[in-house]
Design a protein around this motif. Structure first.
Motif, mmCIF file in Angstrom:
data_model
loop_
_atom_site.group_PDB
_atom_site.id
_atom_site.type_symbol
_atom_site.label_atom_id
_atom_site.label_comp_id
_atom_site.label_asym_id
_atom_site.label_seq_id
_atom_site.Cartn_x
_atom_site.Cartn_y
_atom_site.Cartn_z
ATOM 1 N N LEU A 105 19.487 -51.169 56.977
ATOM 2 C CA LEU A 105 18.164 -51.799 57.036
ATOM 3 C C LEU A 105 17.328 -51.369 55.841
ATOM 4 C CD1 LEU A 105 16.014 -53.484 58.434
ATOM 5 C CD2 LEU A 105 15.461 -51.489 59.826
ATOM 6 N N ASN A 106 17.347 -50.092 55.537
ATOM 7 C CA ASN A 106 16.607 -49.569 54.400
ATOM 8 C C ASN A 106 17.063 -50.239 53.099
ATOM 9 O OD1 ASN A 106 14.723 -47.661 53.226
ATOM 10 N ND2 ASN A 106 16.519 -46.592 52.436
ATOM 11 N N LEU A 154 15.884 -53.950 52.969
ATOM 12 C CA LEU A 154 14.461 -54.058 52.653
ATOM 13 C C LEU A 154 14.203 -53.775 51.179
ATOM 14 C CD1 LEU A 154 12.839 -52.411 55.784
ATOM 15 C CD2 LEU A 154 12.787 -54.828 55.155
ATOM 16 N N SER A 199 11.011 -71.513 57.271
ATOM 17 C CA SER A 199 10.476 -70.842 58.458
ATOM 18 C C SER A 199 10.935 -71.489 59.756
ATOM 19 C CB SER A 199 8.942 -70.810 58.407
ATOM 20 O OG SER A 199 8.415 -72.116 58.422
ATOM 21 N N GLY A 207 11.365 -62.505 67.110
ATOM 22 C CA GLY A 207 11.922 -61.165 67.009
ATOM 23 C C GLY A 207 12.472 -60.825 65.648
ATOM 24 N N GLN A 208 12.664 -61.825 64.766
ATOM 25 C CA GLN A 208 13.142 -61.524 63.410
ATOM 26 C C GLN A 208 12.017 -60.935 62.589
ATOM 27 O OE1 GLN A 208 14.895 -65.445 62.373
ATOM 28 N NE2 GLN A 208 16.725 -64.252 61.888
ATOM 29 N N TRP A 209 12.384 -60.086 61.642
ATOM 30 C CA TRP A 209 11.416 -59.453 60.775
ATOM 31 C C TRP A 209 11.013 -60.398 59.653
ATOM 32 C CZ3 TRP A 209 12.073 -53.595 59.664
ATOM 33 C CH2 TRP A 209 12.306 -52.934 60.870
ATOM 34 N N VAL A 210 9.743 -60.306 59.260
ATOM 35 C CA VAL A 210 9.251 -61.009 58.076
ATOM 36 C C VAL A 210 8.513 -59.978 57.233
ATOM 37 C CG1 VAL A 210 9.073 -63.246 59.214
ATOM 38 C CG2 VAL A 210 7.103 -61.723 59.188
ATOM 39 N N MET A 211 8.273 -60.312 55.974
ATOM 40 C CA MET A 211 7.631 -59.353 55.082
ATOM 41 C C MET A 211 6.575 -60.069 54.250
ATOM 42 S SD MET A 211 9.400 -57.142 52.008
ATOM 43 C CE MET A 211 10.561 -56.350 53.089
ATOM 44 N N THR A 250 15.234 -56.752 49.159
ATOM 45 C CA THR A 250 14.275 -57.852 49.310
ATOM 46 C C THR A 250 13.042 -57.620 48.447
ATOM 47 O OG1 THR A 250 15.046 -58.293 51.551
ATOM 48 C CG2 THR A 250 12.861 -59.129 50.970
#
Length: 112
Positions: A8-9, A12, A98, A104-108, A15
């Motif tokens: 995950l790190n 991110l 979108s 529940g999915q992550w967005v940034m 991204t």
């Protein structure tokens, strides 16, 4: 660090690195804001409140070049503005769909 947390790190960080290449700094003489390069021919999207009431705008590109920008579209109710700069072959942001997102999915959100 657990394997899942490390994955995950890493995802991110990848991204942020990808987005950073298309992130610009917009200065308006009194303050600054962020924008993203949407098209390689100089189309930049930002918030309307960043450019509201300002006629002299400068864009600082990721490679540190500074260019004058013109507001070409403005929607105060959506807080969106489109700017144009005289440049070609700029690095663009990858635009997702979108409608493909699931609860529940992550967005940034990224900015200066």
């Amino acid at each position: 660090m657990s394997t899942l947390l490390q994955q995950l790190n890493d995802a991110l960080a990848d991204t942020v690195d990808a987005v950073h290449k298309s992130l610009v700094l917009i200065t308006n003489g009194q303050g600054a804001g962020a924008g993203t390069i949407w098209h390689s021919d100089g189309l930049i999207i930002t918030n309307a409140h960043v450019v509201h009431g300002h006629h002299s705008l400068d864009i600082t590109l990721p490679d540190k070049r500074r260019l004058p920008a013109q507001v070409i579209a403005y929607d105060e109710s959506a807080d969106l503005a489109a700017l144009a700069v005289e440049a070609r072959d700029l690095p663009t942001i990858e635009i997702g769909d979108s409608r493909q997102l699931k609860a529940g999915q992550w967005v940034m959100a990224v900015g200066h």
